[in-house]
Design an enzyme around this catalytic site. Structure first.
Site, PDB file in Angstrom:
ATOM      1  N   HIS A   1      -7.530  -1.835   3.373  1.00 54.75           N
ATOM      2  CA  HIS A   1      -7.560  -2.669   2.160  1.00 54.75           C
ATOM      3  C   HIS A   1      -8.951  -3.245   1.935  1.00 54.75           C
ATOM      4  O   HIS A   1      -9.434  -3.301   0.803  1.00 54.75           O
ATOM      5  CB  HIS A   1      -6.529  -3.803   2.275  1.00 54.75           C
ATOM      6  CG  HIS A   1      -5.127  -3.356   2.000  1.00 54.75           C
ATOM      7  ND1 HIS A   1      -4.187  -4.146   1.371  1.00 54.75           N
ATOM      8  CD2 HIS A   1      -4.492  -2.189   2.259  1.00 54.75           C
ATOM      9  CE1 HIS A   1      -3.042  -3.484   1.263  1.00 54.75           C
ATOM     10  NE2 HIS A   1      -3.201  -2.305   1.804  1.00 54.75           N
TER      11      HIS A   1
ATOM     12  N   HIS B   1       0.308   5.676   8.797  1.00 52.85           N
ATOM     13  CA  HIS B   1       1.708   5.234   8.724  1.00 52.85           C
ATOM     14  C   HIS B   1       2.528   5.783   9.893  1.00 52.85           C
ATOM     15  O   HIS B   1       3.744   5.728   9.864  1.00 52.85           O
ATOM     16  CB  HIS B   1       2.325   5.636   7.370  1.00 52.85           C
ATOM     17  CG  HIS B   1       1.788   4.846   6.212  1.00 52.85           C
ATOM     18  ND1 HIS B   1       2.105   5.112   4.902  1.00 52.85           N
ATOM     19  CD2 HIS B   1       0.942   3.772   6.171  1.00 52.85           C
ATOM     20  CE1 HIS B   1       1.479   4.252   4.105  1.00 52.85           C
ATOM     21  NE2 HIS B   1       0.757   3.427   4.847  1.00 52.85           N
ATOM     22  N   THR B   2       1.876   6.294  10.903  1.00 49.61           N
ATOM     23  CA  THR B   2       2.533   6.645  12.166  1.00 49.61           C
ATOM     24  C   THR B   2       2.825   5.390  12.995  1.00 49.61           C
ATOM     25  O   THR B   2       3.551   5.445  13.985  1.00 49.61           O
ATOM     26  CB  THR B   2       1.671   7.637  12.987  1.00 49.61           C
ATOM     27  OG1 THR B   2       2.351   7.933  14.207  1.00 49.61           O
ATOM     28  CG2 THR B   2       0.306   7.063  13.342  1.00 49.61           C
TER      29      THR B   2
ATOM     30  N   SER C   1     -14.718  -8.634   2.688  1.00 55.79           N
ATOM     31  CA  SER C   1     -14.349  -9.541   1.583  1.00 55.79           C
ATOM     32  C   SER C   1     -12.855  -9.871   1.609  1.00 55.79           C
ATOM     33  O   SER C   1     -12.438 -10.919   1.103  1.00 55.79           O
ATOM     34  CB  SER C   1     -14.734  -8.939   0.222  1.00 55.79           C
ATOM     35  OG  SER C   1     -14.212  -7.637   0.083  1.00 55.79           O
TER      36      SER C   1
HETATM   37  C1  HEM Z   1      -1.992   6.644   0.565  1.00 58.11           C
HETATM   38  C2  HEM Z   1      -1.787   5.484  -0.022  1.00 58.11           C
HETATM   39  C3  HEM Z   1      -1.138   4.332   0.659  1.00 58.11           C
HETATM   40  C4  HEM Z   1      -0.128   3.573   0.173  1.00 58.11           C
HETATM   41  C5  HEM Z   1       0.524   3.727  -1.188  1.00 58.11           C
HETATM   42  C6  HEM Z   1       0.213   2.606   1.180  1.00 58.11           C
HETATM   43  C7  HEM Z   1       1.198   1.651   1.048  1.00 58.11           C
HETATM   44  C8  HEM Z   1       1.679   0.887   2.080  1.00 58.11           C
HETATM   45  C9  HEM Z   1       2.808  -0.006   1.971  1.00 58.11           C
HETATM   46  C10 HEM Z   1       3.616  -0.265   0.713  1.00 58.11           C
HETATM   47  C11 HEM Z   1       3.006  -0.550   3.205  1.00 58.11           C
HETATM   48  C12 HEM Z   1       4.103  -1.547   3.598  1.00 58.11           C
HETATM   49  C13 HEM Z   1       3.623  -2.944   3.324  1.00 58.11           C
HETATM   50  C14 HEM Z   1       4.715  -3.958   3.585  1.00 58.11           C
HETATM   51  O1  HEM Z   1       5.802  -3.833   3.024  1.00 58.11           O
HETATM   52  O2  HEM Z   1       4.467  -4.885   4.359  1.00 58.11           O
HETATM   53  C15 HEM Z   1       2.006  -0.015   4.083  1.00 58.11           C
HETATM   54  C16 HEM Z   1       1.867  -0.333   5.412  1.00 58.11           C
HETATM   55  C17 HEM Z   1       0.844   0.124   6.219  1.00 58.11           C
HETATM   56  N1  HEM Z   1      -0.234   0.872   5.814  1.00 58.11           N
HETATM   57 FE1  HEM Z   1      -0.388   1.886   4.075  1.00 58.11          FE
HETATM   58  N2  HEM Z   1      -0.596   2.792   2.263  1.00 58.11           N
HETATM   59  C18 HEM Z   1      -1.441   3.819   1.998  1.00 58.11           C
HETATM   60  C19 HEM Z   1      -2.461   4.276   2.822  1.00 58.11           C
HETATM   61  C20 HEM Z   1      -2.805   3.696   4.019  1.00 58.11           C
HETATM   62  C21 HEM Z   1      -4.015   3.970   4.754  1.00 58.11           C
HETATM   63  C22 HEM Z   1      -5.126   4.906   4.269  1.00 58.11           C
HETATM   64  C23 HEM Z   1      -3.983   3.224   5.879  1.00 58.11           C
HETATM   65  C24 HEM Z   1      -4.994   3.091   6.989  1.00 58.11           C
HETATM   66  C25 HEM Z   1      -5.909   3.999   7.250  1.00 58.11           C
HETATM   67  C26 HEM Z   1      -2.724   2.512   5.881  1.00 58.11           C
HETATM   68  C27 HEM Z   1      -2.255   1.718   6.892  1.00 58.11           C
HETATM   69  C28 HEM Z   1      -1.042   1.070   6.884  1.00 58.11           C
HETATM   70  C29 HEM Z   1      -0.447   0.455   8.057  1.00 58.11           C
HETATM   71  C30 HEM Z   1      -1.001   0.502   9.475  1.00 58.11           C
HETATM   72  C31 HEM Z   1       0.729  -0.162   7.629  1.00 58.11           C
HETATM   73  C32 HEM Z   1       1.691  -0.994   8.486  1.00 58.11           C
HETATM   74  C33 HEM Z   1       1.255  -2.450   8.409  1.00 58.11           C
HETATM   75  C34 HEM Z   1       2.055  -3.377   9.327  1.00 58.11           C
HETATM   76  O3  HEM Z   1       2.940  -2.937  10.059  1.00 58.11           O
HETATM   77  O4  HEM Z   1       1.751  -4.582   9.311  1.00 58.11           O
HETATM   78  N3  HEM Z   1      -2.047   2.803   4.717  1.00 58.11           N
HETATM   79  N4  HEM Z   1       1.193   0.845   3.367  1.00 58.11           N
END
Ligand code: HEM
Ligand SMILES: *[C@@H]1O[C@H](CO)[C@@H](O)[C@H](O)[C@H]1NC(C)=O
Ligand SMILES: *[C@@H]1O[C@H](CO)[C@@H](O)[C@H](O)[C@H]1NC(C)=O
Length: 326
Positions: A65, A194-195, A75
């Site tokens: 982010h 998302h693994t 930021s």
């Molecule tokens: C491809 C587009 C992406 C979308 C639309 C997306 C969207 C989301 C959403 C909706 C969540 C759940 C948030 C919640 O309900 O708390 C999430 C979690 C997460 N995302 Fe993504 N994401 C994307 C790409 C990425 C990328 C590129 C990374 C890191 C390189 C990433 C890392 C994570 C991680 C680690 C979580 C889990 C966070 C936690 O457990 O606190 N995501 N993402």
């Protein structure tokens, strides 16, 4: 006259040289100013990870982010007394506090070394901490490029048009990543983040309850999985309930994310679409069958992510407190 223009020319050349080198990040950026920065950060991150697993997904998502909004300049870490900073945007409210705390702890560890006090940017500390949590959860080690400077601007308004949404289709995902010079392959590899980690039910409830008038359940979802999700996320679910993004190995940084997609177990629509869209399916199949190919692509992509919009040289500042500008 001649010598004056020679001086002008050489100072022009010199500043050109400076500006091209300063625009470059390098993994030995702190070799003279804070030679132990890597081990200082790693020790702090490892301690924090041993206290709570959330350290890992929280830090990884925070880095993503931060880089997508105004570049990798920390930021996203800035606090606002009026709640109008990036972190106050609805898409960032769900960033787990442990990600911010990881940077605070690593920054304190770095600054406790007298040689390093206020020499290392919060943006670089976040980049290092991100690599460390990838390794701690079983992912690949990679050298981290350093030399980012911290930004001085953080506004809620700059978030909206930069962060991809969980309902995006492939074209939308590609265009948001493309803004940041990331290819479709980079996007698919980075989605492999998302693994680990979780999503709140609201981010995918439409897929299991009201997908379309004809079909309440998204037909790209594995039906067995969809019914499990309905049990974990009943209608009027407690909004704090969160579900693993990778139902197979939720705490391991591996390629199960991609085998999940092949079985209709991508939790977010933006996950599953990578398999259902013919243009990205072959890359998902490759990463599902070959963990090395995934890891290599992830390292390449997260290195490119770490270059997005970076401030270098004398741009920005080295923040003393990561949550406020100097
Ligand atoms: C491809 C587009 C992406 C979308 C639309 C997306 C969207 C989301 C959403 C909706 C969540 C759940 C948030 C919640 O309900 O708390 C999430 C979690 C997460 N995302 Fe993504 N994401 C994307 C790409 C990425 C990328 C590129 C990374 C890191 C390189 C990433 C890392 C994570 C991680 C680690 C979580 C889990 C966070 C936690 O457990 O606190 N995501 N993402
Ligand atoms: C759905 O999930 C089940 C159980 O996890 C699995 O055995 C099956 O192959 C999946 N179905 C499809 C269509 O991939
Ligand atoms: C993308 O690459 C171009 C050309 O190298 C560069 O000017 C631009 O700043 C990059 N965009 C981002 C968001 O880093």
């Amino acid at each position: 006259m001649e010598s004056r223009s020679a001086i002008l020319l050489s100072s022009l050349l010199f500043s050109l040289l400076l500006s091209t080198t300063s625009a470059q990040l390098s993994s030995d950026f702190y070799k003279n100013t804070c030679p132990n920065v890597e081990s200082l950060v790693r020790t702090a991150v490892t301690n924090k990870f041993q206290q709570t697993f959330v350290t890992a997904p929280a830090t990884l998502r925070l880095f993503f982010h931060d880089c997508f909004v105004r570049g990798c300049d920390a930021s996203m870490l800035i606090d606002s007394p009026t709640n109008t900073a990036e972190k106050n945007h609805p898409d960032d409210i769900s960033l787990a506090g442990d990600g911010f705390d990881t940077v605070v702890k690593a920054k304190a560890a770095v600054d406790s070394d007298p040689q390093c006090t206020n020499k290392v940017s919060c943006a670089d500390i976040l980049a290092l901490a991100t690599r460390d949590v990838v390794v701690l959860t079983g992912g690949p080690f990679y050298p981290v490029e350093l030399g980012r400077r911290d930004g001085r601007i953080s506004t809620i308004a700059s978030v909206q048009r930069h962060l991809p949404q969980p309902f995006f289709n492939l074209d939308q995902l590609n265009s948001f990543f493309g803004f940041n010079n990331l290819t479709q392959t980079d996007m698919i590899a980075l989605s492999g983040a998302h693994t680990i980690g979780v999503s709140h039910c609201s981010r995918f409830s439409r897929r299991i309850y009201k997908f379309s008038p004809k079909n309440p359940i998204d037909p790209t979802l594995n039906l067995t999985y969809a019914f499990q999700l309905r049990q974990m996320c009943p209608l009027n679910v407690n909004p704090t309930i969160a579900i693993s993004l990778d139902p197979t190995t939720p705490n391991k940084f591996d390629n199960a994310y991609y085998t999940n997609l092949q079985q209709g177990k991508g939790l977010l629509s933006s996950d599953e679409v990578l398999f259902t869209d013919a243009r990205s399916k072959s890359t998902v199949d490759l990463f599902a069958s070959n963990n090395d190919a995934f890891q290599q692509a992830f390292v390449s992509a997260i290195t490119k992510l770490g270059r997005v919009g970076v401030k270098t040289g004398n741009q920005g500042e080295i923040r003393h407190d990561c949550s406020r500008i100097n």
